[in-house]
Design a protein around this motif. Structure first.
Motif, PDB file in Angstrom:
ATOM      1  N   ASP A 293      32.179  -8.705  -5.335  1.00 19.11           N
ATOM      2  CA  ASP A 293      33.546  -9.087  -4.959  1.00 19.11           C
ATOM      3  C   ASP A 293      34.175  -7.979  -4.115  1.00 19.11           C
ATOM      4  O   ASP A 293      34.454  -6.885  -4.636  1.00 19.11           O
ATOM      5  N   PRO A 294      34.422  -8.208  -2.812  1.00 18.73           N
ATOM      6  CA  PRO A 294      35.013  -7.175  -1.970  1.00 18.73           C
ATOM      7  C   PRO A 294      36.365  -6.687  -2.486  1.00 18.73           C
ATOM      8  O   PRO A 294      36.678  -5.495  -2.364  1.00 18.73           O
ATOM      9  N   ALA A 295      37.151  -7.586  -3.069  1.00 21.23           N
ATOM     10  CA  ALA A 295      38.471  -7.193  -3.566  1.00 21.23           C
ATOM     11  C   ALA A 295      38.338  -6.189  -4.705  1.00 21.23           C
ATOM     12  O   ALA A 295      39.116  -5.227  -4.800  1.00 21.23           O
ATOM     13  N   ARG A 296      37.341  -6.403  -5.552  1.00 20.25           N
ATOM     14  CA  ARG A 296      37.125  -5.467  -6.661  1.00 20.25           C
ATOM     15  C   ARG A 296      36.669  -4.099  -6.148  1.00 20.25           C
ATOM     16  O   ARG A 296      37.111  -3.053  -6.650  1.00 20.25           O
ATOM     17  N   LEU A 297      35.809  -4.109  -5.149  1.00 20.50           N
ATOM     18  CA  LEU A 297      35.358  -2.839  -4.568  1.00 20.50           C
ATOM     19  C   LEU A 297      36.519  -2.103  -3.917  1.00 20.50           C
ATOM     20  O   LEU A 297      36.675  -0.889  -4.099  1.00 20.50           O
ATOM     21  N   ALA A 298      37.324  -2.834  -3.150  1.00 20.50           N
ATOM     22  CA  ALA A 298      38.469  -2.207  -2.484  1.00 20.50           C
ATOM     23  C   ALA A 298      39.459  -1.663  -3.503  1.00 20.50           C
ATOM     24  O   ALA A 298      40.007  -0.563  -3.333  1.00 20.50           O
ATOM     25  N   GLN A 299      39.680  -2.407  -4.562  1.00 20.16           N
ATOM     26  CA  GLN A 299      40.608  -1.953  -5.598  1.00 20.16           C
ATOM     27  C   GLN A 299      40.114  -0.649  -6.223  1.00 20.16           C
ATOM     28  O   GLN A 299      40.907   0.248  -6.529  1.00 20.16           O
ATOM     29  N   ALA A 300      38.809  -0.538  -6.411  1.00 18.79           N
ATOM     30  CA  ALA A 300      38.251   0.696  -6.974  1.00 18.79           C
ATOM     31  C   ALA A 300      38.539   1.888  -6.076  1.00 18.79           C
ATOM     32  O   ALA A 300      38.711   3.023  -6.551  1.00 18.79           O
ATOM     33  N   ALA A 301      38.597   1.632  -4.777  1.00 16.60           N
ATOM     34  CA  ALA A 301      38.888   2.696  -3.816  1.00 16.60           C
ATOM     35  C   ALA A 301      40.382   2.938  -3.662  1.00 16.60           C
ATOM     36  O   ALA A 301      40.793   3.844  -2.935  1.00 16.60           O
ATOM     37  N   GLY A 302      41.185   2.100  -4.326  1.00 19.36           N
ATOM     38  CA  GLY A 302      42.631   2.257  -4.237  1.00 19.36           C
ATOM     39  C   GLY A 302      43.216   1.770  -2.938  1.00 19.36           C
ATOM     40  O   GLY A 302      44.259   2.252  -2.501  1.00 19.36           O
TER      41      GLY A 302
END
Length: 284
Positions: free
Chosen positions: A246-255
């Motif tokens: 999930d790209p959104a989950r990855l991006a969220q991890a990066a803040g």
């Protein structure tokens, strides 16, 4: 007589040994001994240091390293025509120059080091420079067998190595290099200093390995950076789809928001996404 030792000038060495530069080997010989000495000094301190040099050619940088006090130079040269010229240097500096006739892409210098750290100093052949650098940056275990690299690249490649987020040259190489090392362009060298002169300016880059880079799986970091920069004009929500996560989950991890593009994400953000990707894959 040259400026740094009593060996013949480099132009005479090239003439004597018929060392015409070969494009197939990415050769551009740097003949200004003041410049080779400047490169050597960038790796200071040289006293007690073991230097691994790639592609010494007629030996201008080799001579500078030895004249300025390097305890030992391991010179890896693929072109057999250059070996006699290097042997002349070895005779001038007995016991301090070890000549390896081999391919730097496959030769591992570590067995010659006896467990000691070395410095890599080289005017790299342009056609294999990036491949060599990536090999050194992906060395395992980390910290690596070298304590510093002082390397010459085409200016464009040098800019990619040191680039950070929001800079035009920022990409996969900048993520890897700045994750694992402190990087800096030291100075440029004009094409006119070389024989034959290349079409581009060259830059000398210093890379000092970080003792403890932010922890993550290197291969996953490379995968995330490859996906993100493989479609660098697209938002993360699109470019990261190829990772099957999930790209959104990855991006969220990066803040960051998934509408951001790769070139705006700092190295720490890519590290965070690589960690998250590891968690996602462990869940499946």
């Amino acid at each position: 007589m040259s400026a740094i030792d009593d060996l013949p000038p480099l132009r005479e060495v090239i003439r004597q040994h018929a060392l015409s530069a070969r494009k197939s080997l990415g050769q551009n010989f740097l003949l200004d001994l003041n410049l080779t000495a400047r490169i050597a000094r960038a790796a200071a301190p040289l006293e007690d240091a073991t230097i691994v040099e790639i592609g010494p050619g007629p030996g201008g940088l080799t001579r500078a390293l030895l004249a300025l006090g390097a305890a030992r130079v391991i010179a890896i040269e693929h072109d057999e025509r250059a070996i006699p010229a290097l042997k002349d240097i070895s005779a001038r500096y007995p016991g301090r120059l070890e000549i390896v006739h081999g391919d730097a892409m496959t030769f591992d210098p570590r067995p010659l080091l006896g467990g000691a750290k070395a410095k890599i100093v080289a005017n790299l052949p342009y056609n294999i420079a990036t491949q060599l650098l990536i090999g050194w940056l992906t060395a395992e275990p980390w910290p690596p067998w070298y304590e510093m690299m002082v390397l010459m690249f085409q200016r464009e490649v040098a800019e990619r190595i040191v680039a950070r987020e929001d800079e035009e040259a920022y990409g996969r190489l900048g993520v890897l290099a700045n994750w694992r090392a402190e990087t800096k362009i030291l100075f440029d060298i004009s094409p006119s200093a070389f024989v034959p002169p290349p079409k581009v300016t060259s830059s000398v880059v210093r890379l000092v390995p970080r003792a403890a880079p932010e922890p993550c799986d290197r291969r996953l970091l490379e995968q995330v950076a490859a996906a993100a920069f493989g479609q660098r004009r697209k938002m993360l929500r699109q470019s990261l789809k190829s990772l099957q996560a999930d790209p959104a989950r990855l991006a969220q991890a990066a803040g960051v928001d998934a509408t951001r593009r790769a070139e705006t994400i700092p190295v720490s953000g890519f590290v965070a996404m690589a960690r998250e990707l590891a968690d996602i894959r462990s869940e499946s």
